[in-house]
Design an enzyme around this catalytic site. Structure first.
Site, PDB file in Angstrom:
ATOM      1  CE  LYS A 308      -4.455  -2.085   2.248  1.00  0.00           C
ATOM      2  NZ  LYS A 308      -5.015  -1.803   3.273  1.00  0.00           N
ATOM      3  CG  ASP A 344      -8.135  -0.038   3.297  1.00  0.00           C
ATOM      4  OD1 ASP A 344      -8.891  -0.697   3.054  1.00  0.00           O
ATOM      5  OD2 ASP A 344      -6.767  -0.432   2.966  1.00  0.00           O
TER       6      ASP A 344
END
Length: 512
Positions: A308, A344
């Protein structure tokens, strides 16, 4: 079965001839061809096996591939070269819808000798397997195989990373130019894309197993899953490609979720797991329009651990919140640019908003200091919550906690009495070796209003069981997973997905 050009070959791998009819019946329910792996059958049963097959053909029109694989090419018996030669020489004329899969050494031997055998070259598949990786001379291997009289050539190599699939797609292009019938597969979890996209790139067939136990090569998908989850029969050159990059990714529910959403929206797209070790190299060689080494209709990616942060170096634009979190979990290809987002945080906070309304001044504890914890901390800080970060090593988490005015404490001997929310942002309790572990037990959770586990597989973790025993309301990580997936779908397609369809697909995936 389906009426288009996609053909799934289902291997039948049994030890005794008497087991063949039932196995073939199961195989024909999901496949278009059957491969009978004679090297799995006990040697004294092979004649009986062939007799059973001939009887079967009197009642059906199934296409069958006969394979007697040598040990060094992945065979399951110790049959030597002479026995293989004798077997193929002894065969009577094969029915016209049968194929014989012979390794390159035998094909060359028979061709050089100009032997008159019972085999018709129009029914021969010339195969070569490399279980060590992708050979540097793969194009030369293809050329040698293409020079044989066999109608179809089959090349299978071991992929250790999604980038190992690039040479396979180059072979597809070459075979199409040369009008050569070919099967090409990258084995292993990293090669799944070749199994799913191969038929739309000209592969004569692809392989799918009856179940996990009967797979004949690493990374072989279950045939029913190929049709029901990935909708392989509808994949064509125009299909938009999405996927998830990480390592590992074989456990991910995202293919179930997004492929179901694409189908419900009647969107010509497929979502595939890509096992990637070096995200920087993957982005350069397979994603960035200006430098990628293969022509494919890639439109977007999900990003999971451990990539990420790494992918951010390769993006043309990143939304401000993702920059603050130092984590991108969603990539969108827009024209020739790569845009990065983080869904997220939204996915995390959505279930809490639904239960609390406002989280302002709510006392929240986050256990863990990884990427999931950072997204949760950013989201809670944005809502005005009072957050304490509990980490095994507070010194390492202190810097990030200070960015968002959060306290940072050791989770050793921590008590959470008086907190409104306690979040497990560690991998403890996830399916696998640590499934029976939990970061905290019942006693430490007494007095907590709500316990939230970001782990979604299994649905019921030990952390949630401990919390329920302490009288807490509980939230599973599946809610976050679905909420963030909804946002990803909207970013990729500009459409609102059916969240109920996504949730149902995730639950099916968990139950498989």
């Amino acid at each position: 079965m389906t009426t288009n050009a996609v053909k799934i070959c289902v291997p039948v791998c049994v030890r005794r001839a008497s087991e063949i009819p039932e196995a073939m019946k199961r195989a024909t329910e999901v496949g278009d061809l059957i491969e009978l792996r004679l090297d799995y059958i006990e040697q004294n049963e092979r004649d009986a096996a062939l007799s059973l097959l001939l009887e079967h053909l009197n009642r059906a029109d199934d296409s069958i591939i006969l394979t007697l694989r040598s040990p060094n090419q992945g065979g399951r018996s110790s049959i030597d070269a002479q026995a293989r030669r004798s077997f193929w020489r002894s065969l009577a004329d094969l029915p016209t819808n049968w194929f014989a899969d012979l390794e390159l050494d035998l094909v060359n031997e028979f061709a050089r000798a100009n032997e008159t055998t019972a085999l018709d070259w129009r029914q021969v598949i010339c195969s070569h397997h490399d279980f060590n990786g992708v050979p540097a001379d793969l194009e030369k291997v293809y050329a040698r195989m293409s020079a044989t009289p066999a109608r179809i050539i089959k090349i299978a190599v071991q992929a250790n990373d999604a980038m190992d699939c690039i040479p396979i797609f180059h072979l597809f292009e070459r075979a199409q130019r040369e009008e050569r019938e070919m099967i090409a597969i990258a084995m292993g979890p990293a090669g799944i894309m070749t199994r799913l996209l191969g038929p739309s790139r000209g592969s004569f067939l692809t392989y799918g197993s009856l179940d996990d136990e009967s797979a004949t090569a690493p990374g072989q998908l279950i045939a029913r899953e190929m049709r029901e989850v990935y909708r392989i029969d509808r994949i064509d050159r125009e299909t938009e490609i999405f996927g998830i990059i990480g390592k590992p990714v074989s456990h991910s529910l995202s293919p179930h979720i997004h492929n179901a959403a694409f189908e419900a929206a009647k969107f010509n797209a497929v979502y595939i797991p890509f096992e990637v070790g070096d995200a920087n190299d993957f982005m350069r060689r397979m994603v960035q329009p200006r430098s990628r080494e293969m022509d494919w209709n890639l439109r977007g990616l999900s990003v999971t651990a451990p990539h990420k942060l790494t992918v951010m170096e390769r993006l043309d634009w990143i939304e401000p919140s993702a920059k603050e979190m130092r984590a991108v979990n969603t990539i969108v290809l827009r024209d020739d640019e790569l845009h990065g987002y983080n869904t997220d945080a939204f996915g995390f906070i959505s279930p809490l908003r639904g239960r609390f309304g406002s989280l302002k001044h709510a006392r929240c504890a986050i256990i863990g200091a990884g990427g999931a914890a950072r997204a949760a901390l950013w989201a809670l800080n944005s809502e005005g919550a009072q957050v304490t970060l509990f980490a095994r090593d507070p010194a390492l988490a202190e810097f990030f906690a200070r960015q968002f005015s959060a306290e940072c404490k050791s989770n050793a001997d921590a008590s959470f009495n008086g907190f409104d929310v306690v979040i497990n942002a560690t991998p403890l309790g996830a399916c696998g070796e640590r499934e029976n572990e939990t970061p905290v037990t019942t006693e430490k959770l007494r007095g907590v209003r709500l316990a939230y586990d970001l782990v979604y597989n299994p649905l019921e973790t030990r952390f949630l069981r401990e919390a329920r025993a302490a009288g807490c309301e509980t939230v599973s990580g599946l809610e976050m997973l679905i909420a963030q997936a909804v946002e990803q779908f909207k970013l990729w397609t500009g459409r609102e997905p059916d969240a109920a369809v996504m949730r149902a697909a995730a639950l099916r995936g968990l139950n498989e």
